[in-house]
Design an enzyme around this catalytic site. Structure first.
Site, mmCIF file in Angstrom:
data_model
loop_
_atom_site.group_PDB
_atom_site.id
_atom_site.type_symbol
_atom_site.label_atom_id
_atom_site.label_comp_id
_atom_site.label_asym_id
_atom_site.label_seq_id
_atom_site.Cartn_x
_atom_site.Cartn_y
_atom_site.Cartn_z
ATOM 1 N N ARG A 138 -26.097 23.994 26.746
ATOM 2 C CA ARG A 138 -24.925 23.105 26.768
ATOM 3 C C ARG A 138 -23.725 23.823 27.368
ATOM 4 N NH1 ARG A 138 -24.310 18.752 23.296
ATOM 5 N NH2 ARG A 138 -22.166 19.283 22.776
ATOM 6 N N ARG A 146 -19.749 30.894 34.048
ATOM 7 C CA ARG A 146 -19.073 30.763 35.345
ATOM 8 C C ARG A 146 -18.722 32.130 35.919
ATOM 9 N NH1 ARG A 146 -15.884 26.395 33.028
ATOM 10 N NH2 ARG A 146 -17.114 24.482 33.205
ATOM 11 N N ARG A 206 -27.103 19.582 9.669
ATOM 12 C CA ARG A 206 -25.938 20.424 9.383
ATOM 13 C C ARG A 206 -24.779 19.493 9.062
ATOM 14 N NH1 ARG A 206 -26.788 25.248 8.190
ATOM 15 N NH2 ARG A 206 -24.735 25.917 8.897
ATOM 16 N N ARG A 244 -14.454 27.478 13.928
ATOM 17 C CA ARG A 244 -13.348 27.209 14.858
ATOM 18 C C ARG A 244 -12.184 26.554 14.131
ATOM 19 N NH1 ARG A 244 -16.884 22.807 18.505
ATOM 20 N NH2 ARG A 244 -17.641 21.633 16.728
ATOM 21 N N GLU A 257 -12.963 24.730 10.523
ATOM 22 C CA GLU A 257 -14.291 24.111 10.424
ATOM 23 C C GLU A 257 -15.311 25.098 9.848
ATOM 24 O OE1 GLU A 257 -15.565 21.960 13.946
ATOM 25 O OE2 GLU A 257 -17.645 22.521 13.562
ATOM 26 N N TYR A 275 -29.234 15.516 19.629
ATOM 27 C CA TYR A 275 -27.889 16.072 19.806
ATOM 28 C C TYR A 275 -27.211 15.298 20.949
ATOM 29 C CZ TYR A 275 -24.818 20.300 19.646
ATOM 30 O OH TYR A 275 -23.793 21.193 19.493
ATOM 31 N N ASP A 326 -24.183 13.373 22.966
ATOM 32 C CA ASP A 326 -22.737 13.258 23.102
ATOM 33 C C ASP A 326 -22.362 11.780 23.150
ATOM 34 O OD1 ASP A 326 -21.965 15.889 22.993
ATOM 35 O OD2 ASP A 326 -22.196 16.237 25.138
HETATM 36 P P1 FAD Z 1 -22.278 8.241 14.278
HETATM 37 O O1 FAD Z 1 -20.964 8.352 14.944
HETATM 38 O O2 FAD Z 1 -22.697 9.322 13.349
HETATM 39 O O3 FAD Z 1 -22.283 6.845 13.481
HETATM 40 C C1 FAD Z 1 -23.277 6.492 12.555
HETATM 41 C C2 FAD Z 1 -22.650 5.540 11.550
HETATM 42 O O4 FAD Z 1 -23.659 4.978 10.714
HETATM 43 C C3 FAD Z 1 -21.644 6.232 10.621
HETATM 44 O O5 FAD Z 1 -20.428 5.558 10.635
HETATM 45 C C4 FAD Z 1 -22.322 6.155 9.251
HETATM 46 O O6 FAD Z 1 -21.406 6.055 8.183
HETATM 47 C C5 FAD Z 1 -23.153 4.873 9.395
HETATM 48 N N1 FAD Z 1 -24.297 4.830 8.471
HETATM 49 C C6 FAD Z 1 -25.272 5.773 8.300
HETATM 50 N N2 FAD Z 1 -26.135 5.383 7.344
HETATM 51 C C7 FAD Z 1 -25.707 4.171 6.898
HETATM 52 C C8 FAD Z 1 -26.171 3.257 5.894
HETATM 53 N N3 FAD Z 1 -27.258 3.536 5.153
HETATM 54 N N4 FAD Z 1 -25.501 2.112 5.707
HETATM 55 C C9 FAD Z 1 -24.403 1.824 6.431
HETATM 56 N N5 FAD Z 1 -23.894 2.648 7.392
HETATM 57 C C10 FAD Z 1 -24.542 3.804 7.613
HETATM 58 N N6 FAD Z 1 -19.467 14.067 21.623
HETATM 59 C C11 FAD Z 1 -18.755 14.122 22.776
HETATM 60 O O7 FAD Z 1 -19.083 13.408 23.733
HETATM 61 N N7 FAD Z 1 -17.646 14.937 22.896
HETATM 62 C C12 FAD Z 1 -17.225 15.738 21.879
HETATM 63 O O8 FAD Z 1 -16.232 16.452 22.020
HETATM 64 C C13 FAD Z 1 -17.970 15.711 20.650
HETATM 65 N N8 FAD Z 1 -17.608 16.500 19.619
HETATM 66 C C14 FAD Z 1 -18.317 16.455 18.461
HETATM 67 C C15 FAD Z 1 -17.898 17.248 17.388
HETATM 68 C C16 FAD Z 1 -18.601 17.222 16.202
HETATM 69 C C17 FAD Z 1 -18.136 18.085 15.051
HETATM 70 C C18 FAD Z 1 -19.742 16.367 16.061
HETATM 71 C C19 FAD Z 1 -20.527 16.334 14.788
HETATM 72 C C20 FAD Z 1 -20.159 15.581 17.121
HETATM 73 C C21 FAD Z 1 -19.457 15.614 18.322
HETATM 74 N N9 FAD Z 1 -19.818 14.782 19.388
HETATM 75 C C22 FAD Z 1 -19.102 14.836 20.563
HETATM 76 C C23 FAD Z 1 -20.949 13.839 19.278
HETATM 77 C C24 FAD Z 1 -20.502 12.436 18.782
HETATM 78 O O9 FAD Z 1 -19.976 12.551 17.470
HETATM 79 C C25 FAD Z 1 -21.740 11.527 18.804
HETATM 80 O O10 FAD Z 1 -22.211 11.406 20.125
HETATM 81 C C26 FAD Z 1 -21.445 10.113 18.285
HETATM 82 O O11 FAD Z 1 -20.795 10.129 17.046
HETATM 83 C C27 FAD Z 1 -22.772 9.382 18.134
HETATM 84 O O12 FAD Z 1 -22.549 8.085 17.669
HETATM 85 P P2 FAD Z 1 -23.619 7.382 16.735
HETATM 86 O O13 FAD Z 1 -23.247 5.941 16.692
HETATM 87 O O14 FAD Z 1 -24.971 7.740 17.169
HETATM 88 O O15 FAD Z 1 -23.470 8.074 15.299
HETATM 89 N N1 UDP Z 2 -21.740 28.653 21.093
HETATM 90 C C1 UDP Z 2 -21.509 29.985 20.845
HETATM 91 N N2 UDP Z 2 -20.230 30.470 20.922
HETATM 92 C C2 UDP Z 2 -19.166 29.667 21.188
HETATM 93 C C3 UDP Z 2 -19.410 28.310 21.445
HETATM 94 C C4 UDP Z 2 -20.707 27.828 21.373
HETATM 95 O O1 UDP Z 2 -22.443 30.729 20.560
HETATM 96 O O2 UDP Z 2 -18.026 30.171 21.223
HETATM 97 C C5 UDP Z 2 -23.149 28.176 21.035
HETATM 98 C C6 UDP Z 2 -23.535 27.731 19.613
HETATM 99 O O3 UDP Z 2 -24.908 28.011 19.403
HETATM 100 C C7 UDP Z 2 -23.293 26.235 19.674
HETATM 101 C C8 UDP Z 2 -23.743 25.902 21.097
HETATM 102 O O4 UDP Z 2 -23.320 27.042 21.869
HETATM 103 O O5 UDP Z 2 -24.028 25.542 18.688
HETATM 104 C C9 UDP Z 2 -23.175 24.624 21.682
HETATM 105 O O6 UDP Z 2 -21.763 24.694 21.630
HETATM 106 P P1 UDP Z 2 -20.842 23.389 21.728
HETATM 107 O O7 UDP Z 2 -19.417 23.823 21.782
HETATM 108 O O8 UDP Z 2 -21.343 22.535 22.826
HETATM 109 O O9 UDP Z 2 -21.155 22.696 20.324
HETATM 110 P P2 UDP Z 2 -20.497 21.433 19.575
HETATM 111 O O10 UDP Z 2 -19.129 21.202 20.138
HETATM 112 O O11 UDP Z 2 -21.460 20.316 19.784
HETATM 113 O O12 UDP Z 2 -20.459 21.897 18.162
#
Ligand code: FAD
Ligand code: UDP
Length: 374
Positions: free
Chosen positions: A174, A178, A251, A282, A304, A352, A354
């Site tokens: 991911r 560079r 997680r 972070r 976090e 995983y 986005d």
């Molecule tokens: P979710 O957003 O998880 O939605 C699922 C929903 O289902 C939730 O609201 C939950 O409450 C509901 N649900 C589950 N079970 C039930 C039940 N039994 N009854 C009723 N409701 C229920 N993506 C990016 O593109 N850019 C980013 O910078 C980025 N940063 C991230 C940072 C973090 C910390 C995390 C965890 C993810 C990140 N992502 C990012 C990924 C992004 O969060 C996901 O792509 C997106 O949320 C996926 O949407 P989803 O609808 O699949 O799931």
């Molecule tokens: N990672 C790392 N060091 C960093 C940032 C990321 O080792 O400073 C690794 C780590 O294993 C992480 C993965 O790269 O789970 C993907 O990072 P990303 O920032 O894409 O994760 P997210 O934002 O989805 O948590």
């Protein structure tokens, strides 16, 4: 309930399917167990500071898919934010992802871009890894052991609580490596943060006369009463089958929220912490996501902390290990308990994903559903 289709979850998967089906004339009921729409991408205004916070951690929208970009722009404008991340290692800040600045600062050199391939190749050759089988080996074949041990190993152990030799090489790909001073985190053509926040974006997507949203409702509490109605399920797949083959690992994240009465705490939206000895991965400082908004004298941060999810915790990340891949295969082969159940999204597919790929897949499944039931 008069709905023709039930959608479980209001993240980007469920919301996109709901919007598409409603627009095609279907009556849709959306069930959400939380008290708000938007899933993990949700943002809202922090009442103490007035700053927009991403309740489940930083979310930056980025995509190179024109169809997805066009689709999402129907519901929001984006600002010009471009994501950059720094990482602190042994109390010094470095550029992340690893670029020419990271390498020159770490090795105390002044190498030019054309000198990097040979320099890194020398480090990589020391390890004699030909076909990397896990995250550690993959990282070493990309950057060599010293950079891996400084910037990847400790962070990855904190993030996944697994030795990097047990994790899939995909996770590390991911991150780009560079050979120049470009410090943008993403390579995609389009990037930004919704001008009015993610909360407002989801409200607009679900604002349709054919959509009924029911918050604070767990699907499993009302499932029996729903009967045999087409369902799109975006919750955890193992929960749907009542964990009959065992629990998939997830997680979860804990956030420690702090307010500081200074205009800028860390100078960027995300600072990673590479050392294993620092317990958090972070710090998010949300005001940097909206430089176009009036600036405030205070700032709000989330530290976090990553840990294994217990059954009562929110699942955030699927864990890419062989055990989970095998378990997922068993669940995926299981015919749904009722006909017409579609699984989607990060939790439903245990992938995983986005935000942009989630929307892309939701648009595809909506199209299929509309055609099949035409
Ligand atoms: P979710 O957003 O998880 O939605 C699922 C929903 O289902 C939730 O609201 C939950 O409450 C509901 N649900 C589950 N079970 C039930 C039940 N039994 N009854 C009723 N409701 C229920 N993506 C990016 O593109 N850019 C980013 O910078 C980025 N940063 C991230 C940072 C973090 C910390 C995390 C965890 C993810 C990140 N992502 C990012 C990924 C992004 O969060 C996901 O792509 C997106 O949320 C996926 O949407 P989803 O609808 O699949 O799931
Ligand atoms: N990672 C790392 N060091 C960093 C940032 C990321 O080792 O400073 C690794 C780590 O294993 C992480 C993965 O790269 O789970 C993907 O990072 P990303 O920032 O894409 O994760 P997210 O934002 O989805 O948590």
């Amino acid at each position: 309930m008069t709905a023709e289709i039930i959608i479980i979850g209001t993240g980007f998967f469920g919301t996109t399917v709901a919007q598409q089906l409603a627009e095609a004339g279907r009556k849709v009921a959306v069930i959400e167990k939380r008290s708000h729409i938007g899933g993990n991408s949700y943002s809202e205004i922090d009442t103490e500071t007035g700053i927009e916070i991403h309740k489940y951690g930083s979310h930056i929208f980025h995509t190179s898919n024109e169809m997805t970009w066009e689709y999402i722009n129907r519901f929001t404008e984006f600002n010009d934010y471009r994501h950059t991340v720094w990482t602190t290692y042994q109390s010094r800040p470095y550029s992340m992802p690893i670029n020419l600045n990271t390498i020159n600062t770490f090795y105390n050199t002044n190498l030019a871009p054309h000198e990097i391939p040979a320099f890194i190749a020398k480090e990589i050759a020391k390890e004699k890894i030909h076909s990397p089988r896990n995250l550690e080996e993959k990282a070493i074949t990309l950057i060599g052991r010293p950079l891996y041990e400084a910037f990847i190993k400790g962070y990855t152990i904190k993030q996944w609580e697994k030795d990097p030799t047990e994790l899939s090489p995909d996770i590390i790909t991911r991150l780009p490596v560079r050979h120049n001073y470009n410090n943008r985190y993403f390579n995609d053509k389009h990037e930004g943060i919704p001008l009015n926040g993610y909360g407002k974006l989801f409200e607009r997507m679900l604002d349709h006369q054919n959509i009924e949203v029911r918050l604070n409702t767990d699907y499993f509490d009302i499932k029996n009463a729903l009967g045999d109605i087409p369902t799109v399920y975006t919750g955890p797949i193992d929960r749907f089958f009542n964990f009959k083959y065992g629990h998939l690992d997830w997680r979860t994240i804990d956030f420690d929220r702090r307010v500081h009465f200074i205009p800028d705490y860390q100078g960027c939206s995300v600072m990673n912490y590479a050392d294993d000895s620092i317990p958090y991965t972070r710090i998010h400082e949300f005001k940097h996501y909206h430089p176009e908004r009036p600036q405030t004298d205070s700032t709000v941060l989330f530290k976090e902390f990553s840990r294994i999810a217990k059954q009562s915790d929110e699942p955030y990340y699927p864990v890419n290990t062989q055990r989970n891949t095998n378990l997922l295969e068993q669940y995926s082969e299981e015919p749904p308990h009722q006909k017409n159940v579609f699984f989607g999204g990060r939790l439903g597919e245990y992938r995983y994903l986005d935000m942009d790929t989630t929307i892309e897949r939701a648009l595809e499944i909506s199209k299929q559903m509309i055609n099949e039931h035409a």
